[in-house]
Write an enzyme that holds these catalytic residues in place. Structure first.
Site, mmCIF file in Angstrom:
data_model
loop_
_atom_site.group_PDB
_atom_site.id
_atom_site.type_symbol
_atom_site.label_atom_id
_atom_site.label_comp_id
_atom_site.label_asym_id
_atom_site.label_seq_id
_atom_site.Cartn_x
_atom_site.Cartn_y
_atom_site.Cartn_z
ATOM 1 N N HIS A 59 19.417 -25.836 33.609
ATOM 2 C CA HIS A 59 18.189 -26.494 33.115
ATOM 3 C C HIS A 59 18.398 -25.888 31.577
ATOM 4 O O HIS A 59 18.517 -25.056 31.938
ATOM 5 C CB HIS A 59 16.777 -26.465 34.219
ATOM 6 N N GLU A 69 18.794 -34.591 29.241
ATOM 7 C CA GLU A 69 17.489 -33.542 28.683
ATOM 8 C C GLU A 69 17.544 -33.198 27.301
ATOM 9 O O GLU A 69 17.750 -31.643 27.287
ATOM 10 C CB GLU A 69 16.671 -32.616 29.943
#
Ligand code: PGA
Length: 254
Positions: A93, A165
């Protein structure tokens, strides 16, 4: 046929009791079997959330892991510990890359460790605003994807979930356009998968969009055949908005 997937990344939010309550509300409100639903609570809430969702179709994921099975790594959690509870684990992430200095090599080791233990990685890739403005989006996304998957067999790669993302869209209320996300996913994620592993793997991997997803904008992403769902941060912290995203996905993909 890839099953749609909506994953909720709770990040560093919710006590154990709050997590149990949220998981219960999501389970009680869930009205579809068509979308795979994954909850990613903080480590400490994983067993409690597991107890709540037991017997339902909801799956559990962790937000991180260490690549070693055990040892002197203070503060870390290993895949051996996670696999008892979780099917999924978020890896790479942007918050981990940014605040905890995870690089592509660490991400690669984590992906390999997860697969070795039967956990499905949700591998996150995406460019920063500066990289986007410099015209580097494609190169960044392709490189992150390629480096994370080095050494995998096509069979291993086919089990992955990848989340596109864009860093500038995370937690900002400023989502990418569906068109933009579709282009990056098609060219730079599925394109990279195809170049390394072949067209079959590129078509089997589920690819999600992440970054300021809401019940209002989810349709914009999941109406595109190459986008299989979303990795949701802020809007996964309330049952109503998370269920809204799941049910809208089911409606659009039906
Ligand atoms: P957000 O977070 O939905 O709050 O933008 C997405 C993510 O970080 O996965």
């Amino acid at each position: 046929m890839r099953q749609p997937l909506i994953a909720g990344n709770w990040k560093m939010n919710k006590t154990v009791a709050e997590g149990e309550a949220l998981a219960r509300a999501i389970q009680e409100g869930l009205q579809t079997q068509m979308v795979e639903v994954v909850l990613c609570p903080p480590f400490i809430a994983i067993p409690a959330v597991h107890a709540v969702i037991q017997g339902s179709s909801i799956r559990l994921g962790a937000q991180n892991l260490h690549w070693e099975d055990a040892g002197a790594f203070t503060g870390e959690i290993s895949p051996v510990m996670l696999k008892e509870w979780c099917q999924y684990v978020i890896i790479g992430h942007s918050e981990r890359r940014q605040h905890f200095h995870e690089d592509d090599e660490m991400v690669r080791r984590k992906v390999a460790a997860a697969l070795r233990h039967g956990l499905t990685p949700i591998l996150c890739v995406g460019e920063t605003l500066a990289q986007r403005e410099a015209g580097e989006t494609g190169a960044v996304v392709a490189t992150q994807t390629r480096r994370a998957l080095e050494g995998l067999s096509p069979e291993q790669a086919a089990r992955l979930v990848i989340a596109y993302e864009p860093v500038w869209a995370i937690g900002t209320g400023r989502a990418a356009t569906g068109e933009d996300a579709e282009e990056v996913i098609r060219r730079w994620i599925r394109g990279t998968l195809e170049a390394i592993f072949g067209v079959e793997v590129a078509q089997r991997v589920r690819v999600l969009y992440g970054g300021s997803v809401t019940p209002e904008n989810i349709a914009e992403f999941v109406c595109r055949p190459t986008i299989d769902g979303a990795l949701v941060g802020g809007a996964s912290l309330k049952a109503e908005s998370f269920l809204g995203i799941i049910h809208e996905t089911a409606r659009v993909k039906a």
